[in-house]
Write a protein that holds these residues in place. Structure first.
Motif, short mmCIF file in Angstrom:
data_model
loop_
_atom_site.label_atom_id
_atom_site.label_comp_id
_atom_site.label_asym_id
_atom_site.label_seq_id
_atom_site.Cartn_x
_atom_site.Cartn_y
_atom_site.Cartn_z
N ASP A 1 -20.98 -21.67 -79.40
CA ASP A 1 -19.60 -22.23 -78.70
C ASP A 1 -18.37 -22.56 -79.61
O ASP A 1 -18.48 -23.40 -80.56
CB ASP A 1 -20.03 -23.59 -78.00
N GLU B 1 -17.32 -26.31 -80.03
CA GLU B 1 -18.29 -26.96 -80.60
C GLU B 1 -18.25 -26.89 -82.17
O GLU B 1 -18.31 -27.85 -82.96
CB GLU B 1 -19.78 -26.83 -80.11
N GLU C 1 -18.63 -16.44 -82.44
CA GLU C 1 -18.92 -15.37 -81.44
C GLU C 1 -20.02 -14.45 -81.91
O GLU C 1 -20.68 -14.23 -81.19
CB GLU C 1 -17.41 -14.62 -81.26
#
Length: 292
Positions: A131, A134, A126
């Protein structure tokens, strides 16, 4: 890989005689250059090495840009000094593009102590705008349950690396299982031999695939004079000379105030002895001034 394998290992395979082993090695060495090279060629090769960011600019500066690929970096220190936290941060930063200090590759994570927490990877992902799903899919995780299993996992790791692009291999901790599987001085020679083979395999993986290898190491109490070489601390890393010689760069981690930790370069072929401060934050490893 065959070119680097000792003759006696090849000869131990059923169906391969000493003569066959000699022929196999001779043919392999025609393909893989194993002779002398000029220092300028080596310098050009090293200038292309990728460094993986630790998440802390102070720590990256200390390490000359981050964790170096193609070599073994050892982190040793007491519990709660940030060893596993650095590993979790690196598991994400190695996936970043090289322009952002990453290695543009996946991560292999061998856990021997059960300290791996995917939620930490999500927090770091984050922070870098990646992502989360992923990032987790790009980390191949395995729990090692004994020293033999830990060795076997490297065979699986090499198979994975031949199929996909990996930039980092983490072993946390490299020596924990050896402390329980081998007891007393009577088994010391067997332990060191086993550990030596494991570290040799790690170095070969770093050479062949150009990945960064990061291993963590535990410490033991040593009230004698031998501890003086570790900065006057009464704790010294386990694994002895086998571990010391196998690691390219050795980093000693110590506790600081609050969430601050101190990283000291104990041994490196090219970095001067120095130290830097970093902090364990909610989004991974960072600089102390990032605290709010």
């Amino acid at each position: 890989s065959v070119a680097f394998t000792p003759k006696k290992v090849l000869a131990s395979i059923k169906g391969i005689s000493d003569q066959k082993a000699d022929k196999i090695i001779a043919e392999a060495q025609k393909i893989v250059p194993m002779g002398f090279k000029s220092a300028s060629v080596i310098h050009a090769m090293r200038s292309e090495l990728v460094h993986i960011t630790t998440g802390s600019t102070q720590l990256d500066t200390l390490l000359g840009g981050g964790i170096e690929t193609g070599s073994i970096t050892e982190l040793f220190g007491e519990f709660r000094t940030g060893k596993s936290q650095i590993c979790h941060t690196l598991a994400v930063t190695c996936q970043l593009p090289t322009s952002m200090g990453g290695g543009e590759g996946k991560c292999l994570y061998i856990d021997t102590e059960g300290t791996f927490r995917p939620v930490r990877l999500l927090a770091v992902a984050e922070r870098y705008g990646l992502d989360g799903e992923e990032v987790l899919n790009n980390v191949a995780y395995a729990r090692a349950y004994n020293a033999d299993h830990q060795n076997q996992l490297l065979v699986q790791a090499s198979a994975l690396m031949s199929e996909s692009r990996f930039s980092l291999l983490i072993v946390d901790s490299c020596t924990a299982l050896y402390r329980t599987d081998f007891n007393g001085r009577g088994e010391l020679s067997a332990r060191q031999g086993h550990l030596g083979k494991f570290l040799r395999t790690l170095l070969r993986l770093a050479d062949e695939f150009g990945i960064a290898v990061v291993v963590t190491n535990q410490v033991m109490s040593s009230p004698d004079a031998a501890a003086a070489m570790y900065g006057g601390n009464d704790k010294k890393p386990i694994g002895g000379n086998i571990m010391a010689h196998a690691s390219t760069t050795r980093l000693q981690l110590k506790k600081g105030r609050a969430n601050t930790r101190v990283c000291r370069i104990y041994d490196s072929p090219c970095l001067p002895e120095s130290e830097a401060h970093f902090a364990i934050l909610a989004h991974g490893i960072g600089d102390p001034e990032e605290e709010t």
